[in-house]
Design a protein around this motif. Structure first.
Motif, short mmCIF file in Angstrom:
data_model
loop_
_atom_site.label_atom_id
_atom_site.label_comp_id
_atom_site.label_asym_id
_atom_site.label_seq_id
_atom_site.Cartn_x
_atom_site.Cartn_y
_atom_site.Cartn_z
N ASN A 1 0.92 -1.33 0.14
CA ASN A 1 0.15 -0.02 -0.01
C ASN A 1 0.91 1.28 0.09
OD1 ASN A 1 -2.50 -1.04 -0.10
ND2 ASN A 1 -2.55 -1.39 2.28
N GLU A 2 1.99 1.32 0.82
CA GLU A 2 2.64 2.33 0.80
C GLU A 2 3.33 2.64 -0.52
OE1 GLU A 2 3.99 4.26 3.54
OE2 GLU A 2 2.75 2.76 5.23
N LEU A 3 3.80 1.78 -1.29
CA LEU A 3 4.50 1.83 -2.71
C LEU A 3 3.58 2.30 -3.66
CD1 LEU A 3 7.01 -1.30 -2.45
CD2 LEU A 3 7.36 1.36 -2.31
N LEU A 4 2.22 1.65 -3.53
CA LEU A 4 1.21 2.00 -4.58
C LEU A 4 0.84 3.45 -4.13
CD1 LEU A 4 -1.52 1.11 -6.04
CD2 LEU A 4 -2.60 0.56 -3.99
N MET A 5 0.65 3.87 -2.98
CA MET A 5 0.25 5.22 -2.72
C MET A 5 1.01 6.33 -3.43
SD MET A 5 -2.74 5.49 -1.01
CE MET A 5 -2.86 6.88 0.05
N ARG A 6 2.35 5.94 -3.25
CA ARG A 6 3.02 7.02 -3.43
C ARG A 6 4.00 6.76 -4.92
NH1 ARG A 6 4.85 6.11 1.87
NH2 ARG A 6 4.07 7.74 3.25
N ARG A 7 4.42 5.59 -5.39
CA ARG A 7 4.79 5.29 -6.41
C ARG A 7 3.99 4.48 -7.58
NH1 ARG A 7 7.63 8.40 -4.70
NH2 ARG A 7 8.92 7.88 -3.13
N GLY A 8 2.71 4.28 -7.17
CA GLY A 8 1.98 3.72 -8.25
C GLY A 8 2.38 2.07 -8.64
N ILE A 9 3.31 1.51 -7.69
CA ILE A 9 3.60 0.32 -7.87
C ILE A 9 2.33 -0.85 -7.77
CG2 ILE A 9 5.20 -1.56 -6.84
CD1 ILE A 9 6.84 0.72 -7.63
N PRO A 10 2.32 -1.47 -8.61
CA PRO A 10 1.02 -2.40 -8.54
C PRO A 10 1.17 -3.33 -7.18
CG PRO A 10 1.81 -2.51 -10.62
CD PRO A 10 2.67 -1.90 -9.90
N ILE A 11 -0.22 -3.60 -6.91
CA ILE A 11 -0.28 -4.44 -5.52
C ILE A 11 -0.89 -5.94 -6.02
CG2 ILE A 11 -2.45 -3.56 -4.92
CD1 ILE A 11 -0.98 -3.59 -2.08
N ALA A 12 -0.13 -6.94 -5.26
CA ALA A 12 -0.89 -8.35 -5.71
C ALA A 12 -1.84 -8.89 -4.85
CB ALA A 12 0.51 -9.29 -5.55
N GLY A 13 -1.95 -8.28 -3.60
CA GLY A 13 -3.16 -8.75 -2.91
C GLY A 13 -2.94 -8.49 -1.21
N ASN A 14 -3.82 -8.75 -0.42
CA ASN A 14 -4.10 -8.61 0.61
C ASN A 14 -3.45 -9.75 1.51
OD1 ASN A 14 -6.48 -9.93 -0.04
ND2 ASN A 14 -7.72 -8.17 0.79
N LEU A 15 -3.62 -9.98 2.91
CA LEU A 15 -3.26 -10.98 3.96
C LEU A 15 -3.23 -12.34 3.20
CD1 LEU A 15 -2.34 -11.44 6.94
CD2 LEU A 15 -4.73 -12.10 7.24
N LEU A 16 -4.57 -12.74 2.71
CA LEU A 16 -4.81 -14.21 2.49
C LEU A 16 -3.98 -14.45 1.10
CD1 LEU A 16 -8.13 -14.79 4.02
CD2 LEU A 16 -5.93 -15.84 4.61
N ASN A 17 -3.69 -13.42 0.35
CA ASN A 17 -3.06 -13.65 -0.93
C ASN A 17 -1.56 -14.29 -0.98
OD1 ASN A 17 -5.48 -11.07 -1.94
ND2 ASN A 17 -5.02 -13.09 -2.97
N GLN A 18 -0.98 -13.83 0.30
CA GLN A 18 0.46 -13.93 0.50
C GLN A 18 0.92 -15.27 0.26
OE1 GLN A 18 2.30 -13.83 4.63
NE2 GLN A 18 0.39 -12.98 5.08
N GLU A 19 0.11 -16.35 0.70
CA GLU A 19 0.74 -17.92 0.40
C GLU A 19 0.56 -18.44 -1.36
OE1 GLU A 19 0.66 -20.15 4.26
OE2 GLU A 19 -1.45 -19.29 3.67
N LEU A 20 -0.83 -17.24 -1.74
CA LEU A 20 -0.98 -17.77 -3.10
C LEU A 20 -0.34 -17.19 -4.18
CD1 LEU A 20 -5.06 -17.42 -2.76
CD2 LEU A 20 -3.61 -19.36 -2.23
N ALA A 21 0.41 -15.98 -3.69
CA ALA A 21 1.29 -15.20 -4.71
C ALA A 21 2.45 -16.21 -5.01
CB ALA A 21 1.67 -14.09 -4.08
N LEU A 22 2.76 -16.97 -3.61
CA LEU A 22 4.11 -17.76 -3.84
C LEU A 22 3.46 -18.96 -4.57
CD1 LEU A 22 5.32 -17.77 -0.16
CD2 LEU A 22 6.44 -16.45 -2.26
N ALA A 23 2.34 -19.27 -4.69
CA ALA A 23 1.83 -20.59 -5.37
C ALA A 23 1.67 -20.46 -6.68
CB ALA A 23 0.47 -21.22 -5.03
N THR A 24 1.96 -19.14 -7.38
CA THR A 24 2.18 -19.01 -8.68
C THR A 24 3.42 -19.61 -9.36
OG1 THR A 24 3.21 -16.74 -8.60
CG2 THR A 24 0.90 -16.85 -8.85
N GLY A 25 4.44 -20.05 -8.26
CA GLY A 25 5.51 -20.40 -8.78
C GLY A 25 6.20 -19.25 -9.86
#
Ligand code: SF4
Ligand code: SF4
Ligand code: SF4
Ligand code: SF4
Lengths: 223, 629
Positions: free
Chosen positions: B307-331
């Protein structure tokens, strides 16, 4: 008939009963040493989640006649007359699984025991050595909420009947006394809602995935 | 597991479309996630859920029979249900306040080192904010250079943690009637660390047995977070990295890229991640990535660092709390950089199913199985570059056959700092105040908080958000709540079509979404500042405004602190999951009604999003009536 009476409304799923049961059936009969015993003692009472985050402590009810006892082909299950409990004679058990199949509560499981080659039937033995010493079963002693009560069934039921009569007549007289404290009722109502909004089993959701996955179906519950 | 059952399970667990295919993968491949662990944890102990278990001392642990009949009513020391519940709640609350505030302190320390020329890669990016804050806290700016001013601000802020000043400067931002209420109740926050340490003192056995007195201290400690630690984190991050401006970006797990080096920045503190953002832009790094066959380096955020990076730099955001393990599961993740808070201790286990490396960076937050590359402001830029290099090297080990990137990302708008909102309104809050006064906007709700696997992911946030905007209630969000709305498309101006006519026309006129992303969870302090601005413009206390707070899917102790400083500041707040207080009727009564007389607001608990919207609307209507609008 003396047995453990389960007051479902008072079970809050703390699993003290499970821990106390395992300790009672360990050789050291003490929490810390129990963790080092091999095989680790297993509880003979099992608290599982139902719908709306309610829980049920399930154990052998020491039936009479006991279906498990009747089907055992090698007479490994017998009734202890003095305590009026159903017991397993482990050395005789041939691990055939019959007793587990017919038990209406799913109260029989299998485990390795010291000095025996096979996994044998184990279930609640009503803490027979405690009973013989005039004590109540370990799970009952551990249950802080009194969801588990040990006693003469007719006496427990008579007590319950007295309560029901008082409540009903009070209600008719326009004076309702709640059995359940208000805050707990509010909490249960919230739990019912939470269950509805997420993956935990809910009484309101038509498709209950968890029930299906665990293979638990009406068949097991409706008898 | 049967395919159709997997599908059903997935539907029960999330409404995030980008999460579904990956959840499916975790179930098929037996990769354990928070949802599986929740299942394995059942049943969860009722004493704990009711707050009736005390494990504070070694005469215990003790628990109270909630059924009031024959079981124990007091712990060994004599504590009753009220006291045990209150002590437990205070413990949770200050754990959260400590997390926010300690994060704030690290940002302030970085400012100090930057002012002293000791940090690497940092500069003062927002001079305007530097001057505003300096003026506010009485630091002279005239004829002085920026670094001197910055140093004074940093030292003065570090003193907010100490015990000499005995008051928190930024809490003076609250409107006077609100501050008066605090003074009257004896809950003016004195210092960040003091309130937390005192709370730890108070929950020791035998320090006070009056539950109400303990809970009042909880309110004070929460104020030292909201108007202290969190607010300093926000303000100093703005000074160092710039105050957010409105911008567009992308959200969901589809922000990960198949043909690029993927770096996920996960956690809460922007201090290191800002350097990573710089490092990936270096030609040397880009060249190296290309040399290894990648098209470039793709940086995405996760949770509040995101959120910090999104707010200031417009960096895309992959998700919230329950997405963290799923992001890794993308391989597809090469490196996940973590700082602290809300990082599942299990992530290294999920990462080990793939080529992914987890890089821990904080001395406070080491995780077994992670590569530890410790971050210090003095060497921040070098560390950032080394981590990026590691990511590029790791990319080489990626197995393309294991890569599974779902769905396309969703477009979103973010950057709604108080300053940006004011700018969007034409430089003054008057248009917003007018819209509220004429009823086209009924009121506003600060929707904050986490995910909690007990509730279908994002369902609580999105359903409540939609329900509120339909009723012409403007929604401002932070944290996981904002990310949820982003994924659901609510952070787009087009979403105004889902709003009631009044809100819709305001949004259309300004070109803004009906749900505004105000930042990370420490940026809940921005919501306080916004509320204070509105109250001051109307000459009232915050408690008189048609505002509310909501945390439909909260899980963390930080959320307890946020909800508490909202309430203590006069904002009625509805929680979607019951806090651990239901073992005490007295505590429930105090928090859900008694506090009205103390701070002019209360907590409420309502899991159902529509019912929660009803409660909020009713509250807002009554505040409007009292204001005569
Ligand atoms: S100890 Fe009592 S309340 Fe706890 S799980 Fe067992 S039966 Fe339920
Ligand atoms: S094991 Fe089952 S069938 Fe046998 S006595 Fe116990 S409850 Fe009855
Ligand atoms: S499993 Fe053992 S106790 Fe059960 S019926 Fe077979 S032999 Fe008897
Ligand atoms: S502080 Fe009191 S209630 Fe808590 S564990 Fe110790 S004796 Fe028990």
């Amino acid at each position: 008939m003396k047995n453990v009476f389960i007051d479902l409304e008072k079970c809050i799923g703390c699993r003290h009963c499970e821990v106390a049961c395992a300790i009672e059936h360990s050789s050291g009969k003490e929490l810390f040493s129990m963790y080092f015993e091999v095989p680790r003692p297993q509880p003979r009472i099992s608290v599982k989640l139902g719908v709306d985050l309610m829980t049920f402590p399930n154990k052998c009810q020491h039936c009479d006649p006991a279906p498990c006892m009747e089907v055992c082909p090698v007479n490994a299950i017998f009734r202890d007359v003095k305590t009026d409990t159903v017991q397993v004679q482990e050395e005789r058990c041939i691990s055939c699984g019959m007793c587990a199949m017919v038990c209406p509560y799913g109260a029989i499981q299998y485990q390795v025991r010291p000095n025996l080659p096979n996994e044998v039937a184990y279930k609640c033995d009503s803490c027979i050595s405690r009973l013989e010493n005039g004590k109540e079963p370990a799970c009952v002693e551990a249950c802080v909420t009194n969801a588990l009560v040990f006693g003469e069934y007719n006496e427990i039921i008579a007590e319950k009947q007295r309560g029901i009569s008082l409540n009903l007549t009070r209600e008719i007289q326009g004076y309702k006394e709640e059995e359940m404290p208000e805050n707990i009722k509010a909490f249960r109502a919230l739990q019912r809602k939470v269950a509805q909004l997420g993956p935990l089993p809910s009484s309101q959701n038509k498709i209950n995935v968890n029930e299906k996955i665990k293979g638990a179906s009406k068949r097991w519950i409706s008898h | 597991m049967d395919k159709s059952l997997i599908k059903l399970k997935v539907e029960e667990r999330t409404i995030d479309e980008s999460a579904k295919p990956l959840l499916e993968r975790t179930l098929e491949e037996g990769i354990e996630t928070a949802w599986d662990r929740l299942e394995k944890q059942q049943p969860q102990c009722g004493f704990g859920q009711l707050g009736l278990c005390c494990n504070r001392c070694s005469m215990g642990p003790c628990r109270i029979d909630p059924f009031e009949k024959d079981g124990p009513k007091r712990g060994v020391c004599g504590a009753d249900a009220d006291l045990i519940v209150a002590r437990n709640l205070l413990d949770d609350l200050v754990t959260g306040a400590a997390a926010h505030s300690d994060h704030g302190r690290e940002v302030v320390e970085t400012l100090l080192m930057t002012a002293e020329g000791k940090s690497q890669g940092y500069e003062i990016l927002d001079k305007e904010k530097l001057y505003t804050v300096a003026k506010e806290i009485g630091i002279t700016t005239e004829g002085r250079n920026d670094t001197d001013i910055a140093k004074d601000i940093a030292l003065s802020f570090l003193e907010e943690y100490g015990t000499i000043k005995n008051s928190i400067d930024l809490s003076k931002r609250a409107p006077e009637p609100t501050q008066d209420k605090w003074a009257k109740a004896g809950i003016l926050p004195r210092s960040v660390d003091r309130e937390i340490v005192e709370a730890m003192h108070r929950i020791h056995m035998g320090v006070g047995a009056d539950y109400a007195n303990i809970l009042l201290h909880g309110l004070r400690a929460s104020l030292s977070d909201g108007w202290g630690g969190s607010m300093m984190a926000t303000e100093v991050s703005d000074i160092l990295f710039g105050t957010p401006e409105i911008k567009e970006s992308w959200v969901n797990l589809g922000t990960l890229k198949e043909d690029m080096v993927n770096i996920v920045l996960h956690g809460h503190n922007p201090v290191l991640s800002e350097m990573v953002v710089k490092a990936v832009k270096e030609q040397e790094m880009v060249d190296l990535a290309k040399q290894k066959g990648a098209k470039g380096i793709n940086l995405v955020g996760m949770c509040c660092t995101g959120n910090e990076l999104l707010m200031r730099r417009g960096i895309p955001i992959a998700g919230n709390l329950l997405n963290q393990e799923l992001a890794l599961a993308t391989g597809a993740v090469d490196v996940m950089i973590i700082d602290y808070q809300c990082i599942f201790p299990s992530i290294t286990q999920v990462a080990s199913c793939f080529h992914t490396k987890i890089v821990s960076t904080s001395e406070k937050s080491k995780v077994p199985g992670a590569v530890h590359m410790e971050f210090h402001p003095e060497t921040a830029y070098d560390t950032a570059k080394n981590i990026v290099k590691l990511a590029i090297e790791t990319y080489e080990q990626r197995n393309p056959d294991r890569v599974k990137i779902p769905a396309k990302p969703v477009k979103m708008m973010a950057g709604f700092s108080v300053e940006a909102i004011k700018k969007a309104l034409g430089g003054t809050f008057q248009p917003l105040i007018d819209a509220i006064a004429n009823g086209s906007i009924k009121g506003a709700v600060g929707m904050v908080g986490c995910n909690n696997p007990k509730i279908k992911q994002d369902y609580g946030h999105v359903t409540l958000g939609k329900e509120l905007i339909k009723r012409n209630i403007l929604v401002v969000e932070t944290g996981c709540a904002a990310i949820a709305s982003g994924k659901a498309g609510l952070l787009l101006p087009e979403a105004a079509d889902l709003a009631g006519d009044g809100l819709k026309s305001v949004c259309h006129a300004l070109g803004i979404p009906p749900v505004l992303h105000m930042g990370s969870c420490v940026d809940c302090s921005r919501i306080l500042v916004l509320a204070a601005e509105l109250a001051k413009a109307l000459n009232v206390g915050i408690d008189q405004l048609p505002l509310a707070g909501a945390a439909p899917e909260w899980y963390s102790q930080k959320a307890v602190s946020i909800a508490s400083y909202f309430v203590a500041s006069g904002v009625y707040t509805v929680l979607g999951l019951p806090p651990k207080i239901f073992g005490s009727k007295n505590v429930i009564d105090l928090l859900t009604s008694g506090l009205n007389d103390v701070v002019g607001a209360t907590y409420a608990v309502e899991p159902g999003p529509v019912a929660a919207a009803d409660l909020i609307e009713k509250h807002i209507d009554s505040k409007r009536k009292d204001l005569g609008i």
